[in-house]
Scaffold this active site. Structure first.
Site, mmCIF file in Angstrom:
data_model
loop_
_atom_site.group_PDB
_atom_site.id
_atom_site.type_symbol
_atom_site.label_atom_id
_atom_site.label_comp_id
_atom_site.label_asym_id
_atom_site.label_seq_id
_atom_site.Cartn_x
_atom_site.Cartn_y
_atom_site.Cartn_z
ATOM 1 N N ASN A 47 0.894 -1.202 -0.133
ATOM 2 C CA ASN A 47 -0.091 -0.018 -0.108
ATOM 3 C C ASN A 47 0.651 1.260 -0.171
ATOM 4 O O ASN A 47 0.957 1.907 -1.038
ATOM 5 C CB ASN A 47 -0.770 -0.022 1.232
ATOM 6 C CG ASN A 47 -2.081 0.849 1.088
ATOM 7 O OD1 ASN A 47 -1.959 2.101 0.505
ATOM 8 N ND2 ASN A 47 -3.184 0.415 1.474
ATOM 9 N N ASP A 48 1.378 1.535 1.113
ATOM 10 C CA ASP A 48 2.090 2.814 1.146
ATOM 11 C C ASP A 48 3.445 2.900 0.413
ATOM 12 O O ASP A 48 3.729 3.883 -0.332
ATOM 13 C CB ASP A 48 2.623 2.966 2.418
ATOM 14 C CG ASP A 48 1.568 3.194 3.576
ATOM 15 O OD1 ASP A 48 0.284 3.792 3.123
ATOM 16 O OD2 ASP A 48 1.495 2.869 4.860
#
Length: 470
Positions: free
Chosen positions: A396-397
Site C-alpha cells: 500500500n504505502d
C-alpha cells in the site's frame, strides 16, 4: 596457558561472527551465516565457562539452567512462529538482549554501590572511571532498547495501536532523558541505591516514551535502531566485565545495526531524528492534503489473468498483505506459469515493505523464488514505464504516488515503487482501507488501476486456475 587458549577461542568466535554477518548480506548464503555466527557464540560460551577464575563465574547450575530454559523456549517458539510473526519475534528478542545488558549493569552497579558508600567513594573510584562510565552508559542504552523494543513488538503484533500520548510529547521525552542522564552522573559520583533504582526507572520509561509515537513504515527503521542500541549496550557491558566475546559481539551488532538503520532511513528519505520525533503512521487515519479524484474500479480474477497471460512484462510488488495471507507460494506458482508462457516476470521489492528489513525477500526465498528475479527498488523502478502489468499484492504505502506529489502527506519524500507508471496496475487487496500509515492511496483511483478484492492466496489461486485454461 589456559588464558591464551581462552583468548584464542574468543578470537575464533569473533572471526565467525564477522564471517557470519558477511554471509547474511545475501539470501543465498544467509542460512550459512546464521550457522557460523551461532557456532561462534557456542565457542565463546564454552570459553567463558572454562575460565571461572577469570570471570568470577561459580554458579554453574544456575547458569546452565537459565541457558536450557531460555534456549528451549527460543527453539520451540522459533519453530512455531509464522512468517507474519517474524518481525514481532525479532523486536521481542532484540529487547531481551537490551534488557540482559541492563540487568548485568544493574548487578555490577548495585554490587559496587555498597563499597562506594562505605568508603565515601564514587563509582569511578570503586570500578574504575572508564568501567563505571561504560557500565552506566550501557545500562541507559539497554533499558531504552528493552522497553522500546517491547512497544515495537506490541504494535507489530496488533496489541497496541496508540500513538503519541499527547501533543508535544517530545518535550516530556527530552525532560525524562535529561533526568536519566543527570541520575547517571550522580550514580557515577557515588549516590545511594535509591538513585540507582531511579536511574533505571527513568531509562526504562524513556524507551517506552520514545517508541510510542512511532508506527507505519518507520517501524523497520526503529527495529533496526533498537538492534544497534542493544549491540552497543552489550559491548559496553562486555568492557565493564572484561569479557572479550561480549565486546566483539556488541561491536559487530552495534555497527551493523547502525549501518542498516542509516540505509533504511535513507531509503525512506528520512533522517533518524525525524523518525524518532515524527510519529509517522500513528495518526489514526490521517488524510492526505490532495483530494482523491476518480473511483476504484474492480476487476474479476478471470479478466486479470487474461491480461497478465498475454502481457509482455509483469512486475510483481509484494507487501505485508501477502505475508498475512501466506500467499508467497501461490504467487510464485503464478509467476512460474507466466514465465512458461514467455512473459518476463520480476519481483519488485521496496526496502521497507513488510514489517522488518528484508521481510519480503525472506518470504519469497521461502517460496523458492530465484534470487535473480528479485529486484530492489532502485534497480527495478525504471522498468515500470515499459511494464505491461504491475501486480500489487498487499502493498500500500510503498506504491502511493502522493509520496512524490503531496508535500502535506506524511509519506512525502519517501521513495516509492513507481507502479503507477505501468500500462496496467492490478491491486490484490482485502478491502478498501488505507495502509499502515493511514494515508489514502491515490494509486487505487488511477485510470490504469483495477482492484481485485479478496484474500491474496485465494486471488492468486483463481488467477492460476484461469491461466491454466488458456
Amino acid at each position: 596457558m589456559l588464558h591464551h587458549l581462552i583468548d584464542a577461542s574468543y578470537f575464533l568466535a569473533a572471526v565467525l561472527f564477522i564471517l557470519g554477518l558477511k554471509q547474511m548480506s545475501s539470501p543465498v548464503t544467509a542460512r550459512r551465516g546464521i550457522v557460523w555466527a551461532g557456532l561462534g557464540m557456542l565457542i565463546a560460551t564454552f570459553a567463558t565457562f572454562a575460565a571461572p577464575e577469570l570471570h568470577g563465574l561459580t554458579n554453574y547450575l544456575l547458569m546452565i539452567s537459565a541457558i536450557a530454559i531460555g534456549g528451549g523456549f527460543a527453539w520451540i517458539s522459533g519453530k512455531k512462529v509464522a512468517m507474519t510473526g517474524m518481525p514481532q519475534m525479532i523486536a521481542l528478542y532484540n529487547g531481551m538482549g537490551g534488557g540482559a545488558a541492563a540487568a548485568i549493569a544493574a548487578v555490577e552497579l548495585l554490587s559496587a554501590q555498597g563499597k562506594a558508600q562505605a568508603g565515601g567513594l564514587g563509582m569511578g573510584a570503586v570500578l574504575g572511571g572508564d568501567i563505571a562510565a561504560l557500565a552506566i552508559a550501557g545500562a541507559f542504552i539497554g533499558c531504552v532498547s528493552f522497553t522500546g523494543s517491547l512497544v515495537a513488538w506490541a504494535k507489530l503484533d496488533g496489541r497496541l495501536h496508540k500513538g503519541a500520548l499527547f501533543s508535544g510529547q517530545v518535550w516530556l521525552n527530552a525532560l525524562v532523558a535529561l533526568a536519566a542522564i543527570a541520575c547517571g552522573v550522580l550514580v557515577f559520583a557515588g549516590a545511594d541505591a535509591s538513585l540507582i533504582y531511579g536511574f533505571f526507572a527513568l531509562a526504562l520509561g524513556l524507551g517506552f516514551l520514545v517508541a510510542m509515537p512511532i508506527g507505519g513504515a518507520d517501524m523497520p527503521v526503529v527495529i533496526s535502531l533498537f538492534n544497534a542500541l542493544t549491540g552497543l549496550a552489550v559491548g559496553f557491558e562486555g568492557y565493564a566485565l572484561g569479557n572479550a566475546a561480549m565486546i566483539i559481539a556488541g561491536i559487530v551488532v552495534g555497527s551493523a545495526g547502525t549501518l542498516l538503520t542509516q540505509l533504511m532511513a535513507k531509503a525512506m528519505n528520512r533522517s533518524i531524528f525525524t523518525v524518532l520525533l515524527g510519529g509517522f503512521g500513528t495518526g489514526g487515519g490521517a488524510a492526505s492534503g490532495e483530494a482523491v479524484t476518480g473511483t476504484m474500479r474492480e476487476v474479476q480474477a478471470q479478466d486479470a489473468a487474461i491480461l497478465m497471460a498475454y502481457a509482455e512484462r509483469v512486475l510483481i510488488v509484494p507487501g505485508y498483505g501477502m505475508a498475512v495471507a501466506q500467499a508467497q507460494h501461490k504467487v510464485w506458482e503464478l509467476a512460474e506459469l507466466l514465465i512458461k508462457r514467455g512473459v518476463k516476470v520480476k519481483f519488485a521489492i521496496h526496502p521497507v515493505a513488510g514489517r522488518m528489513p528484508g521481510h519480503m525477500n525472506v518470504l519469497l526465498a521461502e517460496a523458492g523464488v530465484p534470487y535473480d528475479l528479485i529486484a530492489d527498488m532502485d534497480e527495478v523502478n525504471p522498468e515500470f514505464a515499459t511494464t505491461t502489468v504491475a501486480l500489487v499484492i498487499g502493498a500500500n504505502d510503498v506504491v502511493n504516488p502522493v509520496a512524490k506529489t503531496d508535500k502535506s502527506s506524511p509519506l512525502y519524500g519517501m521513495p516509492i515503487l513507481d507502479a503507477v507508471s505501468a500500462e496496467h496496475v492490478i491491486v490484490i487487496k482485502r478491502g478498501k482501507g488505507t495502509g499502515f500509515s493511514g494515508v489514502e492511496n491515490h494509486l487505487f483511483y488511477c485510470e490504469n488501476t483495477q482492484m481485485l478484492y479478496g484474500d491474496a492466496t485465494k486471488a492468486a489461486a483463481e488467477l492460476i486456475t484461469t491461466i491454466k485454461t488458456l
